[in-house]
Design an enzyme around this catalytic site. Sequence first.
Site, PDB file in Angstrom:
ATOM      1  N   TRP A 130       0.791  -1.183   0.089  1.00  0.00           N
ATOM      2  CA  TRP A 130       0.009   0.051   0.005  1.00  0.00           C
ATOM      3  C   TRP A 130       0.827   1.184  -0.003  1.00  0.00           C
ATOM      4  O   TRP A 130       0.203   2.478  -0.154  1.00  0.00           O
ATOM      5  CB  TRP A 130      -1.152  -0.026   1.319  1.00  0.00           C
ATOM      6  CG  TRP A 130      -0.153  -0.447   2.419  1.00  0.00           C
ATOM      7  CD1 TRP A 130      -0.233  -1.667   3.118  1.00  0.00           C
ATOM      8  CD2 TRP A 130       0.850   0.318   3.208  1.00  0.00           C
ATOM      9  NE1 TRP A 130       0.682  -1.769   4.011  1.00  0.00           N
ATOM     10  CE2 TRP A 130       1.331  -0.480   4.154  1.00  0.00           C
ATOM     11  CE3 TRP A 130       1.135   1.592   3.120  1.00  0.00           C
ATOM     12  CZ2 TRP A 130       2.289  -0.100   4.916  1.00  0.00           C
ATOM     13  CZ3 TRP A 130       2.201   2.155   3.975  1.00  0.00           C
ATOM     14  CH2 TRP A 130       2.745   1.295   5.110  1.00  0.00           C
ATOM     15  N   ASN A 131       2.198   1.151   0.213  1.00  0.00           N
ATOM     16  CA  ASN A 131       2.858   2.487   0.390  1.00  0.00           C
ATOM     17  C   ASN A 131       3.169   3.266  -0.551  1.00  0.00           C
ATOM     18  O   ASN A 131       3.388   4.605  -0.477  1.00  0.00           O
ATOM     19  CB  ASN A 131       4.182   2.233   1.322  1.00  0.00           C
ATOM     20  CG  ASN A 131       5.183   1.279   0.671  1.00  0.00           C
ATOM     21  OD1 ASN A 131       4.956   0.686  -0.443  1.00  0.00           O
ATOM     22  ND2 ASN A 131       6.338   1.382   1.045  1.00  0.00           N
ATOM     23  N   HIS A 155      -3.631  -6.104  -5.266  1.00  0.00           N
ATOM     24  CA  HIS A 155      -3.096  -4.865  -4.430  1.00  0.00           C
ATOM     25  C   HIS A 155      -3.387  -5.209  -2.946  1.00  0.00           C
ATOM     26  O   HIS A 155      -3.920  -6.050  -2.597  1.00  0.00           O
ATOM     27  CB  HIS A 155      -3.691  -3.974  -4.811  1.00  0.00           C
ATOM     28  CG  HIS A 155      -2.751  -2.486  -4.962  1.00  0.00           C
ATOM     29  ND1 HIS A 155      -1.816  -2.173  -4.136  1.00  0.00           N
ATOM     30  CD2 HIS A 155      -2.496  -1.631  -5.938  1.00  0.00           C
ATOM     31  CE1 HIS A 155      -1.252  -1.196  -4.265  1.00  0.00           C
ATOM     32  NE2 HIS A 155      -1.699  -0.959  -5.507  1.00  0.00           N
ATOM     33  N   GLU A 228      10.707  -7.784  -3.658  1.00  0.00           N
ATOM     34  CA  GLU A 228      11.202  -6.573  -3.003  1.00  0.00           C
ATOM     35  C   GLU A 228      10.609  -6.600  -1.675  1.00  0.00           C
ATOM     36  O   GLU A 228       9.491  -6.305  -1.483  1.00  0.00           O
ATOM     37  CB  GLU A 228      10.849  -5.324  -3.833  1.00  0.00           C
ATOM     38  CG  GLU A 228      11.157  -5.606  -5.478  1.00  0.00           C
ATOM     39  CD  GLU A 228      12.475  -4.963  -5.735  1.00  0.00           C
ATOM     40  OE1 GLU A 228      13.230  -4.768  -4.718  1.00  0.00           O
ATOM     41  OE2 GLU A 228      12.840  -4.993  -6.886  1.00  0.00           O
ATOM     42  N   CYS A 262      10.234   1.742   1.933  1.00  0.00           N
ATOM     43  CA  CYS A 262      11.387   0.443   2.240  1.00  0.00           C
ATOM     44  C   CYS A 262      12.822   1.051   2.081  1.00  0.00           C
ATOM     45  O   CYS A 262      13.525   0.735   3.050  1.00  0.00           O
ATOM     46  CB  CYS A 262      11.015  -0.474   1.086  1.00  0.00           C
ATOM     47  SG  CYS A 262      10.934   0.170  -0.456  1.00  0.00           S
ATOM     48  N   GLU A 359      13.073  -3.604  11.179  1.00  0.00           N
ATOM     49  CA  GLU A 359      12.438  -2.403  10.398  1.00  0.00           C
ATOM     50  C   GLU A 359      11.716  -1.434  11.138  1.00  0.00           C
ATOM     51  O   GLU A 359      10.546  -1.682  11.631  1.00  0.00           O
ATOM     52  CB  GLU A 359      11.981  -2.818   9.109  1.00  0.00           C
ATOM     53  CG  GLU A 359      11.546  -1.770   8.073  1.00  0.00           C
ATOM     54  CD  GLU A 359      11.008  -2.308   6.781  1.00  0.00           C
ATOM     55  OE1 GLU A 359      10.214  -3.463   6.865  1.00  0.00           O
ATOM     56  OE2 GLU A 359      11.197  -1.751   5.792  1.00  0.00           O
TER      57      GLU A 359
HETATM   58  P1  NAD Z   1       2.770  -6.883   3.343  1.00  0.00           P
HETATM   59  O1  NAD Z   1       3.784  -8.146   3.298  1.00  0.00           O
HETATM   60  O2  NAD Z   1       1.752  -6.932   4.646  1.00  0.00           O
HETATM   61  O3  NAD Z   1       1.716  -6.775   2.193  1.00  0.00           O
HETATM   62  C1  NAD Z   1       2.186  -6.862   0.804  1.00  0.00           C
HETATM   63  C2  NAD Z   1       1.337  -7.579  -0.097  1.00  0.00           C
HETATM   64  O4  NAD Z   1       1.668  -8.758   0.434  1.00  0.00           O
HETATM   65  C3  NAD Z   1      -0.120  -7.120   0.158  1.00  0.00           C
HETATM   66  O5  NAD Z   1      -0.780  -7.102  -1.019  1.00  0.00           O
HETATM   67  C4  NAD Z   1      -0.443  -8.076   0.945  1.00  0.00           C
HETATM   68  O6  NAD Z   1      -2.202  -8.383   0.975  1.00  0.00           O
HETATM   69  C5  NAD Z   1       0.096  -9.474   0.408  1.00  0.00           C
HETATM   70  N1  NAD Z   1       0.564 -10.611   1.428  1.00  0.00           N
HETATM   71  C6  NAD Z   1       0.509 -10.472   2.898  1.00  0.00           C
HETATM   72  N2  NAD Z   1       0.729 -11.736   3.134  1.00  0.00           N
HETATM   73  C7  NAD Z   1       0.665 -12.601   2.175  1.00  0.00           C
HETATM   74  C8  NAD Z   1       0.777 -13.958   2.183  1.00  0.00           C
HETATM   75  N3  NAD Z   1       0.862 -14.822   3.092  1.00  0.00           N
HETATM   76  N4  NAD Z   1       0.904 -14.521   0.898  1.00  0.00           N
HETATM   77  C9  NAD Z   1       0.611 -13.658  -0.383  1.00  0.00           C
HETATM   78  N5  NAD Z   1       0.459 -12.361  -0.202  1.00  0.00           N
HETATM   79  C10 NAD Z   1       0.614 -11.738   0.860  1.00  0.00           C
HETATM   80  O7  NAD Z   1       3.578  -5.700   3.312  1.00  0.00           O
HETATM   81  P2  NAD Z   1       2.953  -3.923   3.614  1.00  0.00           P
HETATM   82  O8  NAD Z   1       2.676  -3.667   5.082  1.00  0.00           O
HETATM   83  O9  NAD Z   1       1.899  -3.918   2.603  1.00  0.00           O
HETATM   84  O10 NAD Z   1       4.252  -3.315   2.904  1.00  0.00           O
HETATM   85  C11 NAD Z   1       5.438  -2.906   3.922  1.00  0.00           C
HETATM   86  C12 NAD Z   1       6.422  -3.707   3.616  1.00  0.00           C
HETATM   87  O11 NAD Z   1       6.820  -3.643   2.225  1.00  0.00           O
HETATM   88  C13 NAD Z   1       7.686  -2.937   4.306  1.00  0.00           C
HETATM   89  O12 NAD Z   1       8.461  -4.126   5.005  1.00  0.00           O
HETATM   90  C14 NAD Z   1       8.423  -2.545   3.067  1.00  0.00           C
HETATM   91  O13 NAD Z   1       9.797  -2.088   3.697  1.00  0.00           O
HETATM   92  C15 NAD Z   1       8.142  -3.356   2.141  1.00  0.00           C
HETATM   93  N6  NAD Z   1       8.427  -2.627   0.836  1.00  0.00           N
HETATM   94  C16 NAD Z   1       9.516  -2.923  -0.017  1.00  0.00           C
HETATM   95  C17 NAD Z   1       9.662  -2.597  -1.038  1.00  0.00           C
HETATM   96  C18 NAD Z   1      10.838  -2.569  -2.054  1.00  0.00           C
HETATM   97  O14 NAD Z   1      10.964  -2.272  -3.272  1.00  0.00           O
HETATM   98  N7  NAD Z   1      11.850  -3.402  -1.425  1.00  0.00           N
HETATM   99  C19 NAD Z   1       8.771  -1.323  -1.568  1.00  0.00           C
HETATM  100  C20 NAD Z   1       7.622  -0.828  -0.632  1.00  0.00           C
HETATM  101  C21 NAD Z   1       7.580  -1.796   0.338  1.00  0.00           C
END
Ligand code: NAD
Length: 460
Positions: A130-131, A155, A228, A262, A359
Amino acid sequence: MLIQSVNPATNKIVKSFDEMTDENLEIAVANSKLASENWKKSSYKERGNLLKKVAVLMRSKKTELSKLITLEMGKIIAQAEGEIDLSADIFDYYADNAEAFLQDKPLGPKLGKAFIRHSPIGVLLGVQPWNFPFYQVARFAAPNIMIGNTILLKHASLVPQCGIAIENLFIEAGAPKGVYTNLLISGKRASAIVSDERIKGVSLTGSEEAGSKIAEQAGKYLKKSVLELGGNDAFIILEDANIDKAVEWAVVGRINNNGECCVASKRFIAVEKIADEFLEKFTKKMKNLVIGDPMDPKTELGPLSSEDAAKKIADQVKRAIDAGATALLGGKRSDRDGAFMDPTILTDLKPENPAYSEELFGPVASFYRVKNEEDAIKLANDSSFGLGCSIFTEDVEKGKIVADQIDAGMVFINHPTWTQPDLPFGGTKGSGYGRELSELGIDEFVNKKLIRISGLNDPM
Ligand code: NAD
């Protein structure tokens, strides 16, 4: 499950959506597969025209789309507008450059001729956070649509309206049915469909936990994956740094996107000689940030993306303090409605402290004082993550030598880690694998097919 769009500035529910039924999910996968059969035969010109139209529409709807971002995840409005511009630029960038990136690559075998042809691999699943609701989708979807792959996009549940808005841009731009499809489903269901034989690859941006679940599935079913994940980027200030500039960028690096980035600068590592000056100036600037409604252009720091996110970071800070850290600034939730957290600076963090390695996703900076450059490098590398790093020094040659010793996917000298269409993005260690953006980002989900032409009488 009900997917809810909640305004984190007020914690009020704005809209609710039902998840897709299993039947509709099956139709979406089938349409994507069907579309991929034709899309792979389309020309680069046709694919590029589609992305160009998406970019034009995005820019023409910038005001409404940025408000949607701010409404659903709390980004301050000027940054939401910047995200729309950046996303449109990514669509244009791949529309303009993909054909050149994907040209046949001639090889030089001793006998006969050979070259590498880049072919699409089919239906891809993207799981996005979502970020950066538009930018994350753009950097995954744009290169892959140019290759000739088709996209199923799951998403984050916090931004259902953004997810729908992106799909609508593709529909309005005239995308053939199935080329880009938004899936309103949970993470668990996204993980489950990786096993579907019609899906050929999966890319996830998000937490380590979600990444490891998706990678497990991808491994089990032999699908290519790109991850990522999170980061704990170091921001190193060396003795000869321009301190005022370093302080300015340190604040931007930490609080951009309300700290939910991130590649945010998260660990500030200053060498002894300039540590006091840096810390004093940094604290003053962090303290003076204007907190408030993210729709108000005067606001510098908005809410976190959700009440859960605010609770999580407040709890992490409390645990850090309980384990011996000092909150030099802030340290608690803001005294206002909504998912707000005060700007915070933690010091006295020892390796045993949970906040040393976790983090911190919000406006919370960790400050470390070290003896010299060598200790700064050691501390920067003492992390399970390896996403980005910043080094502040007036001596660029020294900056390059330090950069060489940093275990991360991206190192920026005299700037916080940043992104633009033509710079590769991605990490090492627990921050994942693979790259997005630039020429590298179009190289992940493509079949690099060898074609070899031999003379009939050539030897073995
Ligand atoms: P999250 O892992 O909770 O969610 C990311 C996505 O994964 C969402 O669409 C979510 O619904 C899905 N998801 C969650 N659990 C899942 C599972 N068991 N199986 C499949 N899909 C699943 O992360 P968030 O809270 O939305 O985002 C924040 C994190 O993302 C932070 O750790 C941040 O650093 C990272 N991030 C990394 C980058 C990068 O390019 N490296 C960019 C942006 C955010």
